[in-house]
Design a protein around this motif. Structure first.
Motif, PDB file in Angstrom:
ATOM      1  N   VAL A  70       4.693 -13.629  -7.050  1.00  0.00           N
ATOM      2  CA  VAL A  70       4.975 -12.263  -6.590  1.00  0.00           C
ATOM      3  C   VAL A  70       6.028 -11.629  -7.499  1.00  0.00           C
ATOM      4  CG1 VAL A  70       5.993 -10.926  -4.695  1.00  0.00           C
ATOM      5  CG2 VAL A  70       4.352 -12.751  -4.196  1.00  0.00           C
ATOM      6  N   ASN A  71       5.904 -10.332  -7.730  1.00  0.00           N
ATOM      7  CA  ASN A  71       6.889  -9.591  -8.511  1.00  0.00           C
ATOM      8  C   ASN A  71       8.271  -9.774  -7.891  1.00  0.00           C
ATOM      9  OD1 ASN A  71       8.486  -7.540  -9.740  1.00  0.00           O
ATOM     10  ND2 ASN A  71       6.634  -6.366 -10.208  1.00  0.00           N
ATOM     11  N   PHE A  72       9.245 -10.194  -8.684  1.00  0.00           N
ATOM     12  CA  PHE A  72      10.578 -10.462  -8.155  1.00  0.00           C
ATOM     13  C   PHE A  72      11.289  -9.191  -7.697  1.00  0.00           C
ATOM     14  CE2 PHE A  72       9.799 -14.647  -9.179  1.00  0.00           C
ATOM     15  CZ  PHE A  72      10.884 -15.480  -8.959  1.00  0.00           C
ATOM     16  N   ASN A  73      10.832  -8.028  -8.137  1.00  0.00           N
ATOM     17  CA  ASN A  73      11.370  -6.776  -7.605  1.00  0.00           C
ATOM     18  C   ASN A  73      11.124  -6.688  -6.102  1.00  0.00           C
ATOM     19  OD1 ASN A  73      12.178  -6.036 -10.118  1.00  0.00           O
ATOM     20  ND2 ASN A  73      10.668  -4.416 -10.409  1.00  0.00           N
ATOM     21  N   PHE A  74      10.008  -7.252  -5.650  1.00  0.00           N
ATOM     22  CA  PHE A  74       9.675  -7.273  -4.223  1.00  0.00           C
ATOM     23  C   PHE A  74      10.755  -8.017  -3.438  1.00  0.00           C
ATOM     24  CE2 PHE A  74       7.704  -9.483  -0.614  1.00  0.00           C
ATOM     25  CZ  PHE A  74       7.088  -8.436   0.054  1.00  0.00           C
ATOM     26  N   TYR A  75      11.185  -9.159  -3.966  1.00  0.00           N
ATOM     27  CA  TYR A  75      12.228  -9.934  -3.285  1.00  0.00           C
ATOM     28  C   TYR A  75      13.571  -9.217  -3.328  1.00  0.00           C
ATOM     29  CZ  TYR A  75       8.791 -13.680  -3.517  1.00  0.00           C
ATOM     30  OH  TYR A  75       7.649 -14.426  -3.368  1.00  0.00           O
ATOM     31  N   PHE A  76      13.824  -8.515  -4.423  1.00  0.00           N
ATOM     32  CA  PHE A  76      15.078  -7.764  -4.511  1.00  0.00           C
ATOM     33  C   PHE A  76      15.118  -6.668  -3.451  1.00  0.00           C
ATOM     34  CE2 PHE A  76      17.454  -4.090  -6.120  1.00  0.00           C
ATOM     35  CZ  PHE A  76      18.704  -4.670  -6.268  1.00  0.00           C
ATOM     36  N   LEU A  77      13.994  -5.984  -3.267  1.00  0.00           N
ATOM     37  CA  LEU A  77      13.934  -4.941  -2.247  1.00  0.00           C
ATOM     38  C   LEU A  77      14.113  -5.530  -0.853  1.00  0.00           C
ATOM     39  CD1 LEU A  77      10.960  -2.815  -3.659  1.00  0.00           C
ATOM     40  CD2 LEU A  77      13.379  -2.180  -3.628  1.00  0.00           C
ATOM     41  N   ILE A  78      13.534  -6.709  -0.616  1.00  0.00           N
ATOM     42  CA  ILE A  78      13.727  -7.392   0.663  1.00  0.00           C
ATOM     43  C   ILE A  78      15.200  -7.744   0.844  1.00  0.00           C
ATOM     44  CG2 ILE A  78      13.218  -9.477   1.990  1.00  0.00           C
ATOM     45  CD1 ILE A  78      10.900  -7.546   1.956  1.00  0.00           C
ATOM     46  N   LEU A  79      15.824  -8.221  -0.236  1.00  0.00           N
ATOM     47  CA  LEU A  79      17.238  -8.595  -0.207  1.00  0.00           C
ATOM     48  C   LEU A  79      18.116  -7.388   0.113  1.00  0.00           C
ATOM     49  CD1 LEU A  79      19.021 -11.133  -0.764  1.00  0.00           C
ATOM     50  CD2 LEU A  79      19.287 -10.296  -3.104  1.00  0.00           C
ATOM     51  N   MET A  80      17.708  -6.241  -0.416  1.00  0.00           N
ATOM     52  CA  MET A  80      18.461  -5.001  -0.161  1.00  0.00           C
ATOM     53  C   MET A  80      18.050  -4.345   1.159  1.00  0.00           C
ATOM     54  SD  MET A  80      20.603  -4.513  -2.702  1.00  0.00           S
ATOM     55  CE  MET A  80      20.884  -6.292  -2.559  1.00  0.00           C
TER      56      MET A  80
END
Length: 479
Positions: free
Chosen positions: A247-257
């Protein structure tokens, strides 16, 4: 061309590689293996060469696209060459071309191997072999970006050169901070998978090496049957983590934020998961008779689909024996690959989505030449420069793929072997079909074929253009 800064970066890459070689040295100490001295010797060589390269006087820390492309490609080449030295010194892979093939396959997270069996190898060699997947998954330069002081947009240029996908965006104002966040997410997910593997009863050494392969979506295993002898729980957990790392790691960053709305809007992630679900269902229905029950067929289909689309390459069964329909789906998944901005390879789901939308746009323009048609993704208009770069990428991809198949076919093996060998290495997957199937290896190929596939692995991991820039004369002109 800022040669001094390129030299400085190459020196840092060698120093970092030397530092990471402490881990296989420690493994050798734990298991009482003399092969650890081969890593110590290689570490010394890396540190000496790294010291000399970082001592070159630097007049300017700013460098642009040409320098970034050259530094990225040369870093991966140098890292692979030095990473292959321990294999040769300890005699595990005495042939330098074979050792380079194995190491490039590791760093590019391909997982294609020339070894007929691995269980007799020293543990420190197996550890290093798998750890190269973890290093190459997120990229050594991304790690170094969080350490190196550069000026202007140099950080962004380096990240664009190494990170896979049609475009790279900074998640935070500073690229250095973005690199740190990426590695923090990567490290956290790695630790979580190791814990799950241990809870599932996997031995510590296996848990570490299998996780390195899953996190980097590589595929080097420490057993001759890859993942076949592990429990269904461990197989399912490994497949699930492969999907998560794809999965695109930007997806996890958005979840983190806690920006859940933006995360759920990701059309690439939704398409990626939909492709996996559809492929698993179709293959499971097709191979049910092969396994005797739909439940077992579903399990095997889930693992193989997860492994192939994320370009990991682990196996639990010989899918080369499956019906042609199922094998055709797997070959298609080889080309599609994982999400952009993940550790997976392939063309990338976002490129495939945008390609189909470009086709639809052209069809609309045929019917209504004066209409204003825009290609959109995630509710945003995609810039013409992005669609143009995707079209050029696919054109060059097809050209390199075709030439590679022709060169590998000089070995006079069957066409399926030549075609899937290139598909499996160019898309950083590992196992192909026929003579390079999941129960086979690449050791029988000629030195020429192996060199071609080494180029393909590097080109696939670096998204073609950084490597091609090394052969473009204007790259080396002084500015």
């Amino acid at each position: 061309m800022n040669f001094a800064m390129i030299s400085h970066i190459l020196g840092w890459v060698l120093n970092v590689e030397a530092a990471f070689m402490l881990l296989p040295c420690l493994t050798a100490v734990v298991y009482g293996e003399s092969a650890g001295f081969c890593f110590l010797a290689t570490m010394a060589a890396c540190l000496v060469l790294g010291f000399l390269l970082t001592r070159v006087p630097i007049r300017s820390r700013v460098f642009f696209t040409a320098e970034s492309m050259a530094a990225c490609s040369l870093s991966w080449l140098m890292m692979s060459v030095m990473g292959a030295v321990p294999f040769v010194l300890c005699g595990s892979i005495p042939n330098p071309v074979d050792a380079l093939f194995e190491t490039v396959s590791g760093f590019t997270t391909t997982g294609a191997s020339i070894l007929p069996e691995v269980e007799s190898l020293p543990r420190c060699i197996l550890f290093w072999r798998s750890f190269t997947h973890w290093l190459g998954g997120m990229g050594v330069l991304v790690f170094i970006l969080s350490l190196l002081p550069l000026a202007g947009g140099s950080h962004m240029n380096l990240m664009k050169a190494e990170s896979p996908g049609p475009s790279v965006s900074r998640m935070l104002p500073k690229v250095q901070t973005t690199a740190k966040v990426l590695y923090e997410i990567y490290l956290f997910m790695t630790v979580v998978q190791i814990a799950v593997m241990l809870i599932g009863g996997m031995p510590v050494f296996d848990a570490l090496t299998i996780t390195f392969g899953s996190a980097g979506t590589g595929g080097f295993a420490v057993r001759n049957d890859s993942m076949g002898s592990y429990s269904p729980f461990l197989q399912t957990a490994t497949a699930t983590f492969c999907i998560l790392f794809g999965v695109n790691f930007n997806f996890y960053f958005l979840i983190l934020m806690r920006d859940f709305r933006s995360a759920l809007k990701s059309e690439e992630v939704r398409t990626y998961l939909a492709i996996i679900a559809a492929s698993v269902l179709l293959i499971a229905l097709n191979v049910t008779g092969f396994y005797g029950s739909f439940g077992e067929a579903l399990h095997q289909a889930y693992f193989q689909v997860a492994s192939i689309i994320t370009t990991t390459g682990y196996g639990t069964t010989d899918f080369d024996l499956w019906p042609s329909f199922s094998k055709a789906i797997l070959v298609a998944l080889m080309f599609i690959g994982a999400c952009a901005g993940s550790t997976g390879g392939g063309i990338k789901v976002s490129r495939v989505v945008l390609l189909f939308r470009n086709i639809r746009k052209e069809l609309q323009l045929y019917l209504h030449p004066n209409a204003v048609c825009r290609v959109k993704m995630d509710g945003k208009t995609v810039e013409e420069s992005t669609t143009r770069s995707i079209n050029v990428f696919l054109a060059v991809y097809i050209i390199i793929f075709g030439i590679s198949v022709l060169l590998v076919a000089l070995d006079n093996d069957d066409l399926v072997t030549a075609f899937t060998a290139v598909a499996a290495t160019f898309n950083n997957i590992g196992p192909g079909l026929a003579m390079v199937g999941p129960t086979c290896n690449y050791g029988f190929l000629s030195p020429l074929a192996k060199i071609v596939l080494i180029f393909d692995m590097l080109a696939g991991r670096l998204e073609i253009f950084p490597l091609l820039m090394l052969f473009y004369p204007k790259t080396w002109q002084k500015t």
